[in-house]
Motif scaffolding. Structure first.
Motif, mmCIF file in Angstrom:
data_model
loop_
_atom_site.group_PDB
_atom_site.id
_atom_site.type_symbol
_atom_site.label_atom_id
_atom_site.label_comp_id
_atom_site.label_asym_id
_atom_site.label_seq_id
_atom_site.Cartn_x
_atom_site.Cartn_y
_atom_site.Cartn_z
ATOM 1 N N TYR A 1 -4.757 -24.966 -25.931
ATOM 2 C CA TYR A 1 -4.763 -23.510 -26.023
ATOM 3 C C TYR A 1 -3.694 -22.854 -25.155
ATOM 4 O O TYR A 1 -2.892 -22.068 -25.643
ATOM 5 N N MET A 2 -3.685 -23.153 -23.872
ATOM 6 C CA MET A 2 -2.765 -22.479 -22.951
ATOM 7 C C MET A 2 -1.393 -23.129 -22.904
ATOM 8 O O MET A 2 -0.451 -22.512 -22.399
ATOM 9 N N GLU A 3 -1.256 -24.367 -23.407
ATOM 10 C CA GLU A 3 0.022 -25.087 -23.350
ATOM 11 C C GLU A 3 0.617 -24.941 -21.945
ATOM 12 O O GLU A 3 1.745 -24.496 -21.774
ATOM 13 N N SER A 4 -0.182 -25.317 -20.944
ATOM 14 C CA SER A 4 0.171 -25.042 -19.546
ATOM 15 C C SER A 4 1.428 -25.762 -19.068
ATOM 16 O O SER A 4 2.027 -25.325 -18.092
ATOM 17 N N SER A 5 1.868 -26.803 -19.739
ATOM 18 C CA SER A 5 3.144 -27.421 -19.363
ATOM 19 C C SER A 5 4.313 -26.515 -19.770
ATOM 20 O O SER A 5 5.317 -26.443 -19.084
ATOM 21 N N LYS A 6 4.140 -25.814 -20.889
ATOM 22 C CA LYS A 6 5.173 -24.898 -21.376
ATOM 23 C C LYS A 6 5.075 -23.526 -20.710
ATOM 24 O O LYS A 6 6.077 -22.874 -20.444
ATOM 25 N N PHE A 7 3.840 -23.069 -20.433
ATOM 26 C CA PHE A 7 3.580 -21.760 -19.813
ATOM 27 C C PHE A 7 2.711 -21.979 -18.581
ATOM 28 O O PHE A 7 1.495 -21.775 -18.625
ATOM 29 N N PRO A 8 3.291 -22.413 -17.458
ATOM 30 C CA PRO A 8 2.489 -22.832 -16.296
ATOM 31 C C PRO A 8 1.798 -21.708 -15.524
ATOM 32 O O PRO A 8 0.867 -21.977 -14.776
ATOM 33 N N LYS A 9 2.246 -20.454 -15.697
ATOM 34 C CA LYS A 9 1.680 -19.368 -14.901
ATOM 35 C C LYS A 9 1.256 -18.195 -15.772
ATOM 36 O O LYS A 9 1.825 -17.952 -16.822
ATOM 37 N N ALA A 10 0.285 -17.474 -15.259
ATOM 38 C CA ALA A 10 -0.046 -16.144 -15.761
ATOM 39 C C ALA A 10 0.234 -15.194 -14.611
ATOM 40 O O ALA A 10 0.182 -15.602 -13.435
ATOM 41 N N SER A 11 0.538 -13.948 -14.921
ATOM 42 C CA SER A 11 0.848 -13.012 -13.847
ATOM 43 C C SER A 11 0.466 -11.594 -14.227
ATOM 44 O O SER A 11 0.241 -11.285 -15.403
ATOM 45 N N PHE A 12 0.381 -10.764 -13.217
ATOM 46 C CA PHE A 12 0.204 -9.325 -13.398
ATOM 47 C C PHE A 12 1.193 -8.642 -12.480
ATOM 48 O O PHE A 12 1.357 -9.043 -11.323
ATOM 49 N N LYS A 13 1.842 -7.606 -12.983
ATOM 50 C CA LYS A 13 2.755 -6.810 -12.171
ATOM 51 C C LYS A 13 2.512 -5.352 -12.522
ATOM 52 O O LYS A 13 2.570 -4.985 -13.698
ATOM 53 N N GLY A 14 2.198 -4.561 -11.506
ATOM 54 C CA GLY A 14 1.925 -3.156 -11.785
ATOM 55 C C GLY A 14 1.666 -2.382 -10.524
ATOM 56 O O GLY A 14 2.245 -2.679 -9.469
ATOM 57 N N ALA A 15 0.782 -1.394 -10.635
ATOM 58 C CA ALA A 15 0.476 -0.533 -9.499
ATOM 59 C C ALA A 15 -1.033 -0.368 -9.369
ATOM 60 O O ALA A 15 -1.758 -0.355 -10.361
ATOM 61 N N LEU A 16 -1.456 -0.264 -8.130
ATOM 62 C CA LEU A 16 -2.858 -0.027 -7.797
ATOM 63 C C LEU A 16 -2.959 1.400 -7.283
ATOM 64 O O LEU A 16 -2.277 1.764 -6.312
ATOM 65 N N LYS A 17 -3.790 2.206 -7.944
ATOM 66 C CA LYS A 17 -3.903 3.619 -7.586
ATOM 67 C C LYS A 17 -5.334 3.944 -7.177
ATOM 68 O O LYS A 17 -6.270 3.354 -7.694
ATOM 69 N N GLY A 18 -5.448 4.891 -6.244
ATOM 70 C CA GLY A 18 -6.775 5.374 -5.877
ATOM 71 C C GLY A 18 -7.153 5.148 -4.431
ATOM 72 O O GLY A 18 -8.215 5.583 -4.004
ATOM 73 N N ILE B 1 0.825 -1.209 0.000
ATOM 74 C CA ILE B 1 0.000 0.000 0.000
ATOM 75 C C ILE B 1 0.860 1.259 0.000
ATOM 76 O O ILE B 1 0.443 2.306 -0.495
ATOM 77 N N THR B 2 2.091 1.174 0.509
ATOM 78 C CA THR B 2 2.964 2.352 0.550
ATOM 79 C C THR B 2 3.317 2.829 -0.854
ATOM 80 O O THR B 2 3.279 4.025 -1.145
ATOM 81 N N THR B 3 3.646 1.899 -1.727
ATOM 82 C CA THR B 3 4.048 2.266 -3.096
ATOM 83 C C THR B 3 2.931 2.038 -4.118
ATOM 84 O O THR B 3 3.021 2.531 -5.230
ATOM 85 N N GLY B 4 1.933 1.246 -3.755
ATOM 86 C CA GLY B 4 0.877 0.870 -4.692
ATOM 87 C C GLY B 4 1.246 -0.347 -5.530
ATOM 88 O O GLY B 4 0.410 -0.857 -6.280
ATOM 89 N N ALA B 5 2.471 -0.832 -5.416
ATOM 90 C CA ALA B 5 2.902 -1.985 -6.213
ATOM 91 C C ALA B 5 2.053 -3.208 -5.885
ATOM 92 O O ALA B 5 1.799 -3.509 -4.712
ATOM 93 N N ILE B 6 1.621 -3.891 -6.931
ATOM 94 C CA ILE B 6 0.823 -5.101 -6.746
ATOM 95 C C ILE B 6 1.255 -6.139 -7.775
ATOM 96 O O ILE B 6 1.607 -5.797 -8.908
ATOM 97 N N GLU B 7 1.293 -7.371 -7.338
ATOM 98 C CA GLU B 7 1.607 -8.488 -8.223
ATOM 99 C C GLU B 7 0.662 -9.626 -7.901
ATOM 100 O O GLU B 7 0.260 -9.796 -6.749
ATOM 101 N N PHE B 8 0.292 -10.381 -8.908
ATOM 102 C CA PHE B 8 -0.356 -11.641 -8.641
ATOM 103 C C PHE B 8 0.097 -12.680 -9.635
ATOM 104 O O PHE B 8 0.573 -12.379 -10.718
ATOM 105 N N SER B 9 -0.020 -13.932 -9.202
ATOM 106 C CA SER B 9 0.425 -15.053 -9.997
ATOM 107 C C SER B 9 -0.637 -16.140 -9.959
ATOM 108 O O SER B 9 -1.220 -16.413 -8.901
#
Length: 177
Positions: free
Chosen positions: A76-93, A47-55
């Motif tokens: 479609y997802m080829e989940s053995s080759k690409f096992p994760k999705a993620s978001f990295k950014g900032a939460l503002k407001g 919350i100090t910087t607003g940085a947020i990540e999820f996996s």
């Protein structure tokens, strides 16, 4: 996953996290509805910087029909080759002071979403709700296009899958010690 989230965890002073966040997506066409849920989403928010990540582990999405889940992971997802999705950014407001009071606050998340090994800029609006007991819930809805992440839909089933998936995110955060 813990290694990916470590930079925020080490630098943060007011950190919140969850290991049981929820993400679902829905595809609706005249031919078929497809829905999947995942309750094993890990997220850290400073919350100090607003940085947020999820996996998100791709194989943790569950479908009503086992065959849909198998096609999702293998074709479609080829989940053995690409096992994760993620978001990295900032939460503002929302500020740390607001989190001390019950209420619902509009927020914007902006950053990079990585799906199927392809990064794309992402921006979504949502809310942070603080209940009377100090519980914090973050919610958002947005759309993701499979083609934006290099996910190829064969022509034979193209009419069964929407061009854009409706995605819902719900994270119940707790303050880290």
């Amino acid at each position: 996953m813990s290694l990916a989230l470590a930079p925020i965890a080490l630098a943060a002073q007011d950190r919140y996290m969850t290991r049981t966040g929820h993400i679902d997506f829905h595809s609706s066409t005249p031919l078929e509805d497809i829905h999947a849920d995942n309750d094993k989403v890990t997220s850290v928010w400073d919350i100090t910087t607003g940085a947020i990540e999820f996996s998100v582990l791709i194989k943790a999405f569950t479908f009503e029909k086992a065959l849909m889940q198998e096609h999702f992971n293998e074709n479609y997802m080829e989940s053995s080759k690409f096992p994760k999705a993620s978001f990295k950014g900032a939460l503002k407001g929302v500020t740390a002071e607001q989190l001390a009071k019950a209420g619902t606050y509009p927020v914007t998340a902006e950053g990079t979403i990585s799906i199927h090994g392809v990064d794309q800029p992402a921006k979504a609006t949502g809310t942070i709700t603080v209940d009377g007991k100090g519980g914090i819930r973050a919610e958002s809805k947005f759309q993701v296009k499979p083609e934006d992440h290099g996910i190829k839909i064969p022509g034979a089933v193209r009419k069964n899958i929407a061009e854009a998936m409706d995605v819902s995110v719900r994270m119940d955060f707790t303050k880290m010690p």
